[in-house]
Write an enzyme that holds these catalytic residues in place. Structure first.
Site, PDB file in Angstrom:
ATOM      1  N   GLU A  41       0.842  -1.187   0.000  1.00  0.00           N
ATOM      2  CA  GLU A  41       0.000   0.000   0.000  1.00  0.00           C
ATOM      3  C   GLU A  41       0.887   1.251   0.000  1.00  0.00           C
ATOM      4  OE1 GLU A  41      -3.820   1.742   2.540  1.00  0.00           O
ATOM      5  OE2 GLU A  41      -2.424   0.367   3.525  1.00  0.00           O
ATOM      6  N   LYS A 110      -9.986   1.891  -2.244  1.00  0.00           N
ATOM      7  CA  LYS A 110     -10.198   1.415  -0.879  1.00  0.00           C
ATOM      8  C   LYS A 110     -11.595   1.801  -0.400  1.00  0.00           C
ATOM      9  CE  LYS A 110      -7.578   1.371   3.494  1.00  0.00           C
ATOM     10  NZ  LYS A 110      -6.347   1.928   4.110  1.00  0.00           N
ATOM     11  N   CYS A 151      -5.804  -3.134   2.678  1.00  0.00           N
ATOM     12  CA  CYS A 151      -5.561  -2.939   4.105  1.00  0.00           C
ATOM     13  C   CYS A 151      -6.817  -3.052   4.966  1.00  0.00           C
ATOM     14  CB  CYS A 151      -4.844  -1.607   4.324  1.00  0.00           C
ATOM     15  SG  CYS A 151      -3.978  -1.493   5.915  1.00  0.00           S
TER      16      CYS A 151
END
Length: 272
Positions: A41, A110, A151
């Protein structure tokens, strides 16, 4: 299928240098026979709200172009970690996937922004700068369907389950857990999602830099559908290689019919 987990010591604040470092390590992975190279990331941006806008790029930007060209040159799949994407007048935390001919196979913004305030630990609010995506991301390859999230997305089982129900055999997760959440939950979550969804999970983190404003945990990891850790890094920069036997996905799903035995007639949300 051979996956290269590239745990980079990036985020230096020099974007071109970080992109060059990532490309160098992808070349090394390709030379060692990797089918997939996975980056962390924010691999070419400090993980800091103050940097996301300045390091952002629009469609076809510097990082995207470099990874697309390299995928085509090397004939390798590249899961391009994530970069700040500038679009629609806002900033997204976005991961791009490129196929063997350099074509963009997937783009994941995300979905669940990292907004946490742990007593005595980490405080970070991505939503101060970033906007959330609104798509579940899967993509087809010669090896079958793959899933992609970033994540904090991994903490939400519903998202992983949706990818598994679409047929994902492996979920790739560019990530940057910190020194509060990493020791507590990193391995647990990757094993948990693998067992819950009977698929492989692959998480790739930046290497740990104690001098950074945000200190990543490292510990890039690959887990099989039985919950077995295939490989796990430490804190330092390195490339891990994981051989993913994708036939194990169907074998394990046949032995333990979790997905096919779901009682969806009972799971509908009802008022209590």
């Amino acid at each position: 299928m051979k996956a290269a987990l590239i745990q980079l010591a990036g985020g230096s604040g020099a974007k071109a240098a970080d992109i060059a470092l990532a490309c160098e390590k992808i070349r090394e992975a390709a030379a060692n026979g990797a089918d997939f190279a996975i980056l962390p990331e924010m691999f070419c941006c400090p993980y800091d709200n103050a940097c996301f806008q300045a390091f952002g790029e629009e469609s076809g930007g510097e990082a995207q172009t470099a990874l697309s060209n390299l995928a085509k040159e090397l004939g390798i799949y590249i899961v391009g970690g994530s970069v700040p994407e500038l679009a629609d007048g806002t900033v997204y935390n976005t991961s791009y996937v490129y196929g063997r001919t350099g074509q963009e196979l997937a783009r994941h913004r995300k979905v669940h922004l990292f907004d946490i305030d742990v007593a005595g630990g980490q405080r970070f609010f991505e939503s101060d700068v970033l906007s959330p995506g609104d798509q579940i991301t899967t993509f087809e390859t010669e090896f079958g369907m793959m899933g992609l999230c970033i994540c904090f997305d991994l903490r939400f089982e519903e998202l992983s389950r949706c990818m598994a129900l679409r047929g994902a055999k492996c979920i790739f997760v560019p990530a940057a857990f910190n020194m509060t959440t990493g020791p507590a939950h990193w391995e647990l979550l990757f094993r948990q999602r693998a067992v819950d969804n009977q698929c492989f999970t692959v998480g790739v983190s930046p290497a740990r830099n104690a001098a950074a404003s945000y200190v990543a945990y490292g510990n890039s990891i690959a887990v099989d559908p039985w919950g077995t850790v295939l490989c796990r890094a430490g804190a330092e920069a390195e490339i891990l290689y994981a051989q993913l036997d994708l036939d194990r996905v169907e074998a394990i799903r046949a032995q333990l019919p979790i997905l096919s035995a779901r009682r969806t007639d009972l799971y509908e949300l009802r008022e209590l």
